[in-house]
Motif scaffolding. Structure first.
Motif, PDB file in Angstrom:
ATOM      1  N   PRO A 144       0.751  -1.116  -0.089  1.00  0.00           N
ATOM      2  CA  PRO A 144       0.063   0.064   0.049  1.00  0.00           C
ATOM      3  C   PRO A 144       0.805   1.194  -0.022  1.00  0.00           C
ATOM      4  CG  PRO A 144      -0.948  -1.622   1.577  1.00  0.00           C
ATOM      5  CD  PRO A 144       0.268  -2.404   1.070  1.00  0.00           C
ATOM      6  N   GLU A 145       0.497   2.353  -0.656  1.00  0.00           N
ATOM      7  CA  GLU A 145       1.070   3.261  -1.052  1.00  0.00           C
ATOM      8  C   GLU A 145       0.911   4.456   0.403  1.00  0.00           C
ATOM      9  OE1 GLU A 145       0.534   5.064  -4.785  1.00  0.00           O
ATOM     10  OE2 GLU A 145       0.577   3.197  -5.737  1.00  0.00           O
ATOM     11  N   GLY A 146       1.668   5.440   0.282  1.00  0.00           N
ATOM     12  CA  GLY A 146       1.800   6.510   1.297  1.00  0.00           C
ATOM     13  C   GLY A 146       2.223   6.198   2.654  1.00  0.00           C
ATOM     14  N   LYS A 147       2.998   5.228   2.678  1.00  0.00           N
ATOM     15  CA  LYS A 147       3.839   4.543   3.823  1.00  0.00           C
ATOM     16  C   LYS A 147       5.171   4.268   3.303  1.00  0.00           C
ATOM     17  CE  LYS A 147      -0.101   2.082   5.599  1.00  0.00           C
ATOM     18  NZ  LYS A 147      -0.644   2.826   6.744  1.00  0.00           N
ATOM     19  N   GLY A 184      -2.402 -13.709  -5.142  1.00  0.00           N
ATOM     20  CA  GLY A 184      -2.313 -13.810  -3.789  1.00  0.00           C
ATOM     21  C   GLY A 184      -1.787 -12.371  -2.927  1.00  0.00           C
ATOM     22  N   TYR A 185      -0.873 -11.983  -3.707  1.00  0.00           N
ATOM     23  CA  TYR A 185      -0.390 -10.667  -2.827  1.00  0.00           C
ATOM     24  C   TYR A 185      -1.271  -9.619  -3.089  1.00  0.00           C
ATOM     25  CZ  TYR A 185       3.931 -12.817  -1.036  1.00  0.00           C
ATOM     26  OH  TYR A 185       5.027 -13.372  -0.537  1.00  0.00           O
ATOM     27  N   ILE A 186      -1.893  -9.547  -4.347  1.00  0.00           N
ATOM     28  CA  ILE A 186      -2.850  -8.285  -4.689  1.00  0.00           C
ATOM     29  C   ILE A 186      -4.015  -8.514  -3.630  1.00  0.00           C
ATOM     30  CG2 ILE A 186      -4.553  -7.619  -6.265  1.00  0.00           C
ATOM     31  CD1 ILE A 186      -2.748  -8.339  -8.512  1.00  0.00           C
ATOM     32  N   VAL A 187      -4.343  -9.685  -3.237  1.00  0.00           N
ATOM     33  CA  VAL A 187      -5.388  -9.929  -2.180  1.00  0.00           C
ATOM     34  C   VAL A 187      -5.176  -9.429  -0.969  1.00  0.00           C
ATOM     35  CG1 VAL A 187      -6.976 -11.490  -0.719  1.00  0.00           C
ATOM     36  CG2 VAL A 187      -6.656 -11.755  -3.482  1.00  0.00           C
ATOM     37  N   TRP A 188      -3.723  -9.832  -0.460  1.00  0.00           N
ATOM     38  CA  TRP A 188      -3.209  -9.105   0.602  1.00  0.00           C
ATOM     39  C   TRP A 188      -3.123  -7.710   0.694  1.00  0.00           C
ATOM     40  CZ3 TRP A 188       1.961 -12.035   2.829  1.00  0.00           C
ATOM     41  CH2 TRP A 188       2.128 -11.568   4.419  1.00  0.00           C
ATOM     42  N   ARG A 189      -2.444  -7.076  -0.344  1.00  0.00           N
ATOM     43  CA  ARG A 189      -2.480  -5.762  -0.413  1.00  0.00           C
ATOM     44  C   ARG A 189      -3.976  -5.128  -0.158  1.00  0.00           C
ATOM     45  NH1 ARG A 189      -0.462  -1.436  -4.172  1.00  0.00           N
ATOM     46  NH2 ARG A 189      -1.929  -0.189  -4.425  1.00  0.00           N
ATOM     47  N   SER A 190      -4.820  -5.736  -0.902  1.00  0.00           N
ATOM     48  CA  SER A 190      -6.108  -5.124  -0.841  1.00  0.00           C
ATOM     49  C   SER A 190      -6.644  -5.177   0.640  1.00  0.00           C
ATOM     50  CB  SER A 190      -7.188  -6.060  -1.627  1.00  0.00           C
ATOM     51  OG  SER A 190      -6.760  -5.983  -3.067  1.00  0.00           O
ATOM     52  N   ALA A 191      -6.420  -6.222   1.306  1.00  0.00           N
ATOM     53  CA  ALA A 191      -6.697  -6.138   2.770  1.00  0.00           C
ATOM     54  C   ALA A 191      -5.938  -5.194   3.482  1.00  0.00           C
ATOM     55  CB  ALA A 191      -6.577  -7.671   3.383  1.00  0.00           C
ATOM     56  N   LEU A 192      -4.715  -5.036   3.419  1.00  0.00           N
ATOM     57  CA  LEU A 192      -3.904  -3.921   4.091  1.00  0.00           C
ATOM     58  C   LEU A 192      -4.485  -2.611   3.917  1.00  0.00           C
ATOM     59  CD1 LEU A 192      -0.197  -5.280   3.676  1.00  0.00           C
ATOM     60  CD2 LEU A 192      -1.820  -5.513   5.657  1.00  0.00           C
ATOM     61  N   GLN A 193      -4.668  -2.446   2.383  1.00  0.00           N
ATOM     62  CA  GLN A 193      -5.215  -1.080   2.103  1.00  0.00           C
ATOM     63  C   GLN A 193      -6.571  -0.887   2.709  1.00  0.00           C
ATOM     64  OE1 GLN A 193      -4.759  -0.755  -2.308  1.00  0.00           O
ATOM     65  NE2 GLN A 193      -5.548   1.044  -2.107  1.00  0.00           N
ATOM     66  N   LEU A 194      -7.515  -1.572   2.894  1.00  0.00           N
ATOM     67  CA  LEU A 194      -8.828  -1.372   3.315  1.00  0.00           C
ATOM     68  C   LEU A 194      -8.714  -1.255   4.700  1.00  0.00           C
ATOM     69  CD1 LEU A 194     -10.832  -3.554   1.231  1.00  0.00           C
ATOM     70  CD2 LEU A 194     -11.046  -1.375   1.529  1.00  0.00           C
ATOM     71  N   TYR A 195      -7.554  -2.254   5.355  1.00  0.00           N
ATOM     72  CA  TYR A 195      -7.733  -2.058   6.809  1.00  0.00           C
ATOM     73  C   TYR A 195      -7.350  -0.801   7.315  1.00  0.00           C
ATOM     74  CZ  TYR A 195      -5.205  -2.341  11.339  1.00  0.00           C
ATOM     75  OH  TYR A 195      -4.869  -2.195  12.725  1.00  0.00           O
TER      76      TYR A 195
END
Length: 288
Positions: A110-113, A257-268
């Motif tokens: 996720p961006e911004g970090k 799989g990493y796209i799914v993980w990224r999406s979860a981190l982003q939404l979290y």
């Protein structure tokens, strides 16, 4: 009201509700990304803010790292953590864990970090516990922890895994009191479809055991007041195994799989940030 309903903990109800909302949001986000990338084709993302604290260290060829010993891994991560501690990058987030965290593509984070990856291939909960001190001097806003699958593969008992998790959480809370500690669930494996070289060891660990372990891990997180991010349902098929499209060998993750993980981190991050923004807005309004 039935006895079972009376004894059902309120935190479990809200946890199920939150996870359900998160899962739905991730599915919608993934669907949108599928439209843009032709069902997880070549994924492109805007250039994130600078993540590399030291070009000579953080941009090392990850392929070459397959040949490193455990101690060489620790030495490299110690150097990277030292650079992060000295430079104090803003909005620092740390990934802590094993190869699943290690191989998270930097361009998909996720961006911004500013991200500091402290994953080591083959890492166990006991090994991680012993090396947490190497990033003591960093000042992260968030620490994302995922550990446990290698313990299971090596025959470590659930009791020992959970005890190590407790100690890891306690240590991180003590050393990083202002950081948000986020414990992520242990992911399932591909079961009979797995092609990983240690397939027999994977098959000896039933995915139902991982689900039960995650439930106990979630309970620990609630008792200790740290966040629990339940990724497990996002990666499972109807049989409760790791979905084929999300893995390369039944253990490690594919780009999808990493796209799914990224999406979860982003939404979290968005879910956690919104209340803070609202509180800040109220504070400014009252001040005005």
């Amino acid at each position: 009201m039935s006895t079972s309903a009376k004894t059902f903990p309120i935190w479990a109800f809200f946890s199920l509700l939150t996870n359900g909302i998160l899962m739905l949001a991730v599915i919608l986000l993934i669907w949108q990304q599928q439209r843009l990338s032709a069902f997880f084709g070549i994924v492109t993302s805007p250039e994130p803010i600078s993540r590399n604290f030291s070009p000579e260290i953080a941009t090392s060829d990850l392929g070459r790292r397959h040949q490193l010993s455990y101690q060489q891994w620790v030495d490299i991560l110690t150097q990277e953590a030292k650079v992060a501690a000295d430079q104090r990058p803003p909005h620092l987030s740390i990934l802590v864990g094993d190869s699943l965290s290690l191989w998270f593509p930097p361009e998909l984070l996720p961006e911004g970090k500013n991200w500091l990856n402290q994953g080591i291939s083959g890492e166990t909960s006991n090994g991680l516990l012993k090396r947490l001190e190497i990033f003591d001097r960093t000042q992260p806003e968030e620490i994302f922890l995922m550990i446990g699958i290698n313990d299971l593969i090596r025959g470590v008992s659930d009791r020992e895994i959970l005890d190590n998790q407790r100690q890891i959480i306690n240590y991180l809370r003590k050393k990083h009191p202002t950081a948000q500690i986020v414990v992520q669930s242990i992911l399932p494996h591909g079961a009979e479809e797995a092609t990983w070289k240690g397939r027999d060891k994977l098959l000896a660990v039933d995915n139902s055991r991982i689900r039960e372990l995650n439930q106990q891990l979630q309970s620990i997180c609630n008792k200790k007041g740290v966040k629990y991010l339940d990724l497990h349902p996002l990666f499972t098929n109807k049989q409760g195994n790791l979905r084929r499209e999300f893995t390369t060998d039944g253990l490690h993750l594919s780009p999808e799989g990493y796209i799914v993980w990224r999406s979860a981190l982003q939404l979290y991050g968005e879910i956690e940030l919104k209340p803070q923004q609202e509180e800040e807005g109220k504070r400014l309004k009252n001040k005005g």
